[in-house]
Scaffold this active site. Sequence first.
Site, PDB file in Angstrom:
ATOM      1  CB  THR A 115       2.766   7.382  -1.063  1.00  0.00           C
ATOM      2  OG1 THR A 115       2.766   7.691   0.155  1.00  0.00           O
ATOM      3  CG2 THR A 115       2.333   8.400  -2.296  1.00  0.00           C
ATOM      4  CB  ALA A 116       4.130   3.341  -4.146  1.00  0.00           C
ATOM      5  N   GLY A 153       0.928  -1.342  -0.021  1.00  0.00           N
ATOM      6  CA  GLY A 153       0.178   0.010   0.240  1.00  0.00           C
ATOM      7  C   GLY A 153       0.747   1.282  -0.001  1.00  0.00           C
ATOM      8  CD  GLU A 168       6.315  14.725   5.849  1.00  0.00           C
ATOM      9  OE1 GLU A 168       7.131  15.743   6.067  1.00  0.00           O
ATOM     10  OE2 GLU A 168       5.525  14.209   6.633  1.00  0.00           O
ATOM     11  CB  ALA A 169       8.671  18.092  -0.779  1.00  0.00           C
ATOM     12  CE  LYS A 193       9.005  21.902  -3.367  1.00  0.00           C
ATOM     13  NZ  LYS A 193       9.429  20.630  -3.447  1.00  0.00           N
ATOM     14  CD  GLU A 214      15.919  20.030  -7.594  1.00  0.00           C
ATOM     15  OE1 GLU A 214      14.668  20.377  -7.576  1.00  0.00           O
ATOM     16  OE2 GLU A 214      16.679  21.051  -7.505  1.00  0.00           O
ATOM     17  CB  THR A 256      12.353  13.305  -8.265  1.00  0.00           C
ATOM     18  OG1 THR A 256      13.188  12.849  -7.488  1.00  0.00           O
ATOM     19  CG2 THR A 256      12.598  14.538  -8.827  1.00  0.00           C
TER      20      THR A 256
END
Length: 507
Positions: free
Chosen positions: A15-16, A13, A49-50, A78, A339, A341
């Site tokens: 985020t991905a 499970g 989180e970014a 952001k 960065e 990503t």
Amino acid sequence: MTQTRFSIVIVGGGTAGWMSAAALARFAPPGYAVTLVESEAIGTVGVGEATIPAIRLFNKALGIDEAQFLRETSASYKLGIAFDGWLGEGHSYMHAFGTVGRPLGLLPFRHYWARAKAAGIAKPLAHYAANELAARTGRMATGVSGPGIPELPWAYHFDAGLYAAFLRRLAQSMGVTRHEGRIARVIRKDEGDIAAVQTEGGQTLAADFFIDCSGFKGLLIEEELQTGYEDWRHWLPCDRAVAAPCEAAGPFTPYTRSIARSAGWQWRIPLQHRIGNGLVYCSEYLSDDAATGLLLSHLEAPAQADPRLLRFTTGRRRKAWNRNVLAVGLASGFMEPLESTSIHLIQSTIMRFLTVLPCGPASPAIVSAFNRRTAEEFESIRDFLILHYKANARAGEPFWDRCRDMAVPDTLAARIAEFEEACQIQPAGDELFQEAAWLQVMAGQGIEPNGWNPIADALSEEDLAGFLGAVEQACLQTVGPMPRHMDFLAATCASALSSSPELETLP
């Protein structure tokens, strides 16, 4: 009832997994059955989180309301990433989203800026980037543009765990079936494809196709299929991170901070309810205990949880798609969060998969092309990350000296050379980081162009100064009426946020 003609099982499970499940539920046609199996007993990495602006396209495609998303993930806006101390202590620059300057005639802005800089009449790039001006002064609004300035793009900081939970509810409402359980066994077909996975409770989940979202271990893609891994630590030597959230304190910035430390860098990500903090470092130069102490000593407020240690190897699987398994997220590889990503790579992988969605055994040509494009995306991001480390000026610190002295990939060396020689930046059209990103990082890290396109010499010095001044004024006029980040976020979420200290002005 629609008859199932192609079944997909997502293993893992987080985020991905739930981004994959939600996208498949939204876009796969009738007849596709999507199942996700995860165990509540297995934690997720949860430091992503970014994000970058592409996340807005993903959310919009899923029909997600921005205000609801902001509320339910405790998100903030952001506008870019500030890099503090990478060139040297006390120095700061920003990779802001959006454009820098505006073109004039045939030429991009950078050529006029390079010529003006050589003449001593140019200000730092920050003065010609509306996103950075807004970020540094703590302003935020959506749908904003100005004279010659396109709409300012934005992304988010959010709680990755809350985002996964948000997508889980959405995916299940669209028909995704969830099973609880830890995978105990993988069952293979005679020809080698995965036939089914079996949980510790004895439940067998068979499918035509599997998506591996099992994190670093790569349960299917690596442990079972032994796909192989390209190790990039010789270019990106950081191999550990320690993370600890703290209470919300300090400026509520609409940007991420990346702060150079002795053997790595520290992130600062402001959310509505906390500050996300972490230290990415190289274990050859800093012990785990020392890294934890260094992070805790730089928190703005008391930690809300015990520091959590992560070990990783920067690189990628040799194939993202192997047999009937697609690796997504950390199972496909790891690019350190310099960065922002990580979540983007989840998004791009699953959206690329949807463009070639199989309905049976996939063509080897399609799989090969998919893997080639995935590898190219990873490698272009890799080069952009290496640039930050290579072009540092932190002399006398062993870690940073090593990074500055290392050989870099030929692809990156060529990009640096063409910028130094003639201020040229020529990324491919499908690369994630385009001209403005490369310009801001190369200039911010002290790489100086020695020339520019001679067409820029057609302007008199007076007209050149006038052009740059007009661009700067357009940025100021665009940003000036924008409200404070906190006020705009509170109005969007219809919630009350506490006051925040004032932010800095442009360098």
